[in-house]
Motif scaffolding. Structure first.
Motif, PDB file in Angstrom:
ATOM      1  N   THR A 239       0.816  -1.195   0.000  1.00  0.00           N
ATOM      2  CA  THR A 239       0.000   0.000   0.000  1.00  0.00           C
ATOM      3  C   THR A 239       0.851   1.247   0.000  1.00  0.00           C
ATOM      4  OG1 THR A 239      -0.055  -0.193   2.387  1.00  0.00           O
ATOM      5  CG2 THR A 239      -1.925  -1.049   1.205  1.00  0.00           C
ATOM      6  N   TYR A 240       0.324   2.281  -0.646  1.00  0.00           N
ATOM      7  CA  TYR A 240       1.042   3.541  -0.738  1.00  0.00           C
ATOM      8  C   TYR A 240       0.187   4.675  -0.231  1.00  0.00           C
ATOM      9  CZ  TYR A 240       1.918   8.084  -2.702  1.00  0.00           C
ATOM     10  OH  TYR A 240       2.063   9.430  -2.836  1.00  0.00           O
ATOM     11  N   ILE A 241       0.801   5.593   0.454  1.00  0.00           N
ATOM     12  CA  ILE A 241       0.199   6.870   0.808  1.00  0.00           C
ATOM     13  C   ILE A 241       1.352   7.732   1.311  1.00  0.00           C
ATOM     14  CG2 ILE A 241      -0.320   6.539   3.260  1.00  0.00           C
ATOM     15  CD1 ILE A 241      -2.809   7.921   0.703  1.00  0.00           C
ATOM     16  N   PRO A 242       1.277   9.056   1.281  1.00  0.00           N
ATOM     17  CA  PRO A 242       2.398   9.870   1.733  1.00  0.00           C
ATOM     18  C   PRO A 242       2.853   9.488   3.125  1.00  0.00           C
ATOM     19  CG  PRO A 242       0.801  11.232   0.605  1.00  0.00           C
ATOM     20  CD  PRO A 242       0.197   9.857   0.716  1.00  0.00           C
ATOM     21  N   GLN A 243       4.134   9.618   3.383  1.00  0.00           N
ATOM     22  CA  GLN A 243       4.714   9.157   4.637  1.00  0.00           C
ATOM     23  C   GLN A 243       4.123   9.880   5.833  1.00  0.00           C
ATOM     24  OE1 GLN A 243       8.967   9.529   4.219  1.00  0.00           O
ATOM     25  NE2 GLN A 243       9.125   7.343   3.967  1.00  0.00           N
ATOM     26  N   ALA A 244       3.996   9.138   6.944  1.00  0.00           N
ATOM     27  CA  ALA A 244       3.502   9.722   8.174  1.00  0.00           C
ATOM     28  C   ALA A 244       4.581  10.582   8.813  1.00  0.00           C
ATOM     29  CB  ALA A 244       3.081   8.613   9.144  1.00  0.00           C
ATOM     30  N   THR A 245       4.140  11.489   9.649  1.00  0.00           N
ATOM     31  CA  THR A 245       5.060  12.336  10.386  1.00  0.00           C
ATOM     32  C   THR A 245       5.910  11.492  11.309  1.00  0.00           C
ATOM     33  OG1 THR A 245       3.303  13.986  10.385  1.00  0.00           O
ATOM     34  CG2 THR A 245       5.160  14.396  11.864  1.00  0.00           C
ATOM     35  N   SER A 246       7.153  11.877  11.542  1.00  0.00           N
ATOM     36  CA  SER A 246       8.039  11.117  12.420  1.00  0.00           C
ATOM     37  C   SER A 246       7.549  11.159  13.850  1.00  0.00           C
ATOM     38  CB  SER A 246       9.461  11.672  12.351  1.00  0.00           C
ATOM     39  OG  SER A 246       9.516  12.934  12.968  1.00  0.00           O
ATOM     40  N   GLN A 247       7.921  10.143  14.631  1.00  0.00           N
ATOM     41  CA  GLN A 247       7.525  10.084  16.034  1.00  0.00           C
ATOM     42  C   GLN A 247       8.053  11.285  16.796  1.00  0.00           C
ATOM     43  OE1 GLN A 247       5.609   8.009  17.650  1.00  0.00           O
ATOM     44  NE2 GLN A 247       5.189   6.583  15.975  1.00  0.00           N
ATOM     45  N   ALA A 248       9.292  11.693  16.502  1.00  0.00           N
ATOM     46  CA  ALA A 248       9.873  12.823  17.218  1.00  0.00           C
ATOM     47  C   ALA A 248       9.085  14.090  16.942  1.00  0.00           C
ATOM     48  CB  ALA A 248      11.331  13.008  16.811  1.00  0.00           C
ATOM     49  N   ALA A 249       8.706  14.283  15.668  1.00  0.00           N
ATOM     50  CA  ALA A 249       7.961  15.484  15.323  1.00  0.00           C
ATOM     51  C   ALA A 249       6.595  15.498  15.990  1.00  0.00           C
ATOM     52  CB  ALA A 249       7.790  15.568  13.801  1.00  0.00           C
ATOM     53  N   ARG A 250       5.993  14.321  16.194  1.00  0.00           N
ATOM     54  CA  ARG A 250       4.674  14.267  16.816  1.00  0.00           C
ATOM     55  C   ARG A 250       4.714  14.748  18.265  1.00  0.00           C
ATOM     56  NH1 ARG A 250       3.828   8.103  15.145  1.00  0.00           N
ATOM     57  NH2 ARG A 250       3.894   8.345  12.908  1.00  0.00           N
ATOM     58  N   ARG A 251       5.840  14.502  18.926  1.00  0.00           N
ATOM     59  CA  ARG A 251       5.893  14.784  20.351  1.00  0.00           C
ATOM     60  C   ARG A 251       6.152  16.251  20.668  1.00  0.00           C
ATOM     61  NH1 ARG A 251       8.751   9.695  20.417  1.00  0.00           N
ATOM     62  NH2 ARG A 251      10.729  10.792  20.306  1.00  0.00           N
ATOM     63  N   VAL A 252       6.634  17.005  19.685  1.00  0.00           N
ATOM     64  CA  VAL A 252       6.997  18.386  19.951  1.00  0.00           C
ATOM     65  C   VAL A 252       5.752  19.181  20.316  1.00  0.00           C
ATOM     66  CG1 VAL A 252       7.938  20.483  18.951  1.00  0.00           C
ATOM     67  CG2 VAL A 252       8.988  18.289  18.429  1.00  0.00           C
ATOM     68  N   GLY A 253       5.756  19.803  21.498  1.00  0.00           N
ATOM     69  CA  GLY A 253       4.663  20.644  21.924  1.00  0.00           C
ATOM     70  C   GLY A 253       3.376  19.904  22.214  1.00  0.00           C
ATOM     71  N   ARG A 254       3.448  18.604  22.387  1.00  0.00           N
ATOM     72  CA  ARG A 254       2.242  17.800  22.580  1.00  0.00           C
ATOM     73  C   ARG A 254       1.807  17.838  24.035  1.00  0.00           C
ATOM     74  NH1 ARG A 254       0.118  14.880  18.608  1.00  0.00           N
ATOM     75  NH2 ARG A 254       1.364  16.473  17.612  1.00  0.00           N
ATOM     76  N   PRO A 255       0.564  18.257  24.340  1.00  0.00           N
ATOM     77  CA  PRO A 255       0.106  18.330  25.727  1.00  0.00           C
ATOM     78  C   PRO A 255      -0.085  16.953  26.327  1.00  0.00           C
ATOM     79  CG  PRO A 255      -1.704  18.776  24.215  1.00  0.00           C
ATOM     80  CD  PRO A 255      -0.451  18.708  23.385  1.00  0.00           C
ATOM     81  N   VAL A 256      -0.104  16.913  27.666  1.00  0.00           N
ATOM     82  CA  VAL A 256      -0.335  15.661  28.381  1.00  0.00           C
ATOM     83  C   VAL A 256      -1.696  15.099  27.982  1.00  0.00           C
ATOM     84  CG1 VAL A 256      -0.649  14.632  30.654  1.00  0.00           C
ATOM     85  CG2 VAL A 256       1.104  16.391  30.306  1.00  0.00           C
ATOM     86  N   GLY A 257      -1.741  13.806  27.723  1.00  0.00           N
ATOM     87  CA  GLY A 257      -2.993  13.164  27.341  1.00  0.00           C
ATOM     88  C   GLY A 257      -3.222  13.097  25.857  1.00  0.00           C
ATOM     89  N   ALA A 258      -2.385  13.793  25.088  1.00  0.00           N
ATOM     90  CA  ALA A 258      -2.574  13.813  23.641  1.00  0.00           C
ATOM     91  C   ALA A 258      -2.334  12.445  23.017  1.00  0.00           C
ATOM     92  CB  ALA A 258      -1.660  14.843  22.999  1.00  0.00           C
ATOM     93  N   SER A 259      -1.426  11.647  23.595  1.00  0.00           N
ATOM     94  CA  SER A 259      -1.129  10.344  23.007  1.00  0.00           C
ATOM     95  C   SER A 259      -2.354   9.432  23.074  1.00  0.00           C
ATOM     96  CB  SER A 259       0.062   9.692  23.714  1.00  0.00           C
ATOM     97  OG  SER A 259      -0.223   9.519  25.092  1.00  0.00           O
ATOM     98  N   ALA A 260      -3.103   9.485  24.180  1.00  0.00           N
ATOM     99  CA  ALA A 260      -4.307   8.672  24.296  1.00  0.00           C
ATOM    100  C   ALA A 260      -5.371   9.132  23.298  1.00  0.00           C
ATOM    101  CB  ALA A 260      -4.856   8.751  25.716  1.00  0.00           C
ATOM    102  N   THR A 261      -5.490  10.451  23.134  1.00  0.00           N
ATOM    103  CA  THR A 261      -6.443  10.985  22.162  1.00  0.00           C
ATOM    104  C   THR A 261      -6.067  10.553  20.759  1.00  0.00           C
ATOM    105  OG1 THR A 261      -6.846  12.928  23.544  1.00  0.00           O
ATOM    106  CG2 THR A 261      -7.445  13.102  21.216  1.00  0.00           C
ATOM    107  N   ARG A 262      -4.785  10.619  20.457  1.00  0.00           N
ATOM    108  CA  ARG A 262      -4.301  10.231  19.145  1.00  0.00           C
ATOM    109  C   ARG A 262      -4.577   8.752  18.879  1.00  0.00           C
ATOM    110  NH1 ARG A 262      -0.650  13.106  16.386  1.00  0.00           N
ATOM    111  NH2 ARG A 262       0.260  12.141  14.541  1.00  0.00           N
ATOM    112  N   GLU A 263      -4.367   7.932  19.901  1.00  0.00           N
ATOM    113  CA  GLU A 263      -4.612   6.500  19.760  1.00  0.00           C
ATOM    114  C   GLU A 263      -6.076   6.236  19.447  1.00  0.00           C
ATOM    115  OE1 GLU A 263      -3.413   2.467  19.748  1.00  0.00           O
ATOM    116  OE2 GLU A 263      -2.252   4.335  19.780  1.00  0.00           O
TER     117      GLU A 263
END
Length: 218
Positions: free
Chosen positions: A2-26
């Protein structure tokens, strides 16, 4: 694959991410998986995902930017999940080992029905995007299957046949039957869907190798 544009890197996702955002993202990804597997990329909108979660489209886009990026992350999760079932590097498959590899693929398919349906839908619908491909998420997994077969052939554990096409033949049969198992159960008056699936599993070791076919040209 399967093809689709690459996802954002894990490091980039964490920058400025508030507490609890990972659960929301999941949770966002879980809902998106279900919708994409049912409707595909074209048939799913940002609004569809947002409504199921009870959030605004703007809130969803805050996490992912675009629908295509969200889809890319879903495919990344699919590939990572399947990678855990792939044979380790350097595997040289004999008949028993190859049966085990494909039984594990069946186990994964049954454990993750949304993932399997999503892959089947993507294979049918991605022709318009394939020409722009710069990442094929399932290529490493399929490569591991093919490499195990080819090493087994080199070591005279398996007969000569087209390892690439055979790998897609078997994994495609698994995905198709898993999706059709309920219909097969109803069509043939079986007591349980599990009965159809177990009968299919029992046939995996009996799949014939195309021993008379030549390997693909170099």
């Amino acid at each position: 694959m399967t093809y689709i544009p690459q996802a954002t890197s894990q490091a980039a996702r964490r920058v400025g991410r508030p507490v609890g955002a990972s659960a929301t993202r999941e949770r966002l990804l879980e809902v998106a998986e279900g919708l994409f597997s049912e409707r595909g990329l074209a048939g799913t909108t940002v609004r569809d995902v947002a409504e199921q979660l009870g959030v605004s489209g703007a809130a969803l886009l805050h996490h992912f930017g675009t629908k295509e990026t969200l889809y890319a992350e879903v495919l990344e999760r699919v590939a990572a999940s399947l990678q855990a079932y792939a044979p380790p590097p350097g595997t040289s498959a004999d008949t028993a080992k190859l049966n085990s590899i494909f039984e594990r693929h069946l186990d994964w398919t049954l454990a993750h029905p949304n993932y399997s349906r999503l892959i089947m839908r993507e294979l049918l619908e991605n022709r318009s995007r394939a020409g722009r491909a710069h990442r094929w998420y399932l290529k490493p997994v399929m490569g591991a299957y093919i490499d195990a077969i080819e090493r087994g052939q080199t070591d005279s554990k398996l007969p000569a046949f087209d390892a690439e096409i055979f790998a897609y033949l078997v994994t495609g049969a698994i995905a198709h039957f898993a999706a059709a198992a309920f219909s097969v159960t109803q069509l043939h008056g079986l007591r349980r869907e599990a009965e159809a699936l177990e009968r299919f599993r029992s046939l995996l070791p009996a799949l014939p190798f195309p021993a008379c076919s030549a390997p693909p040209p170099p």
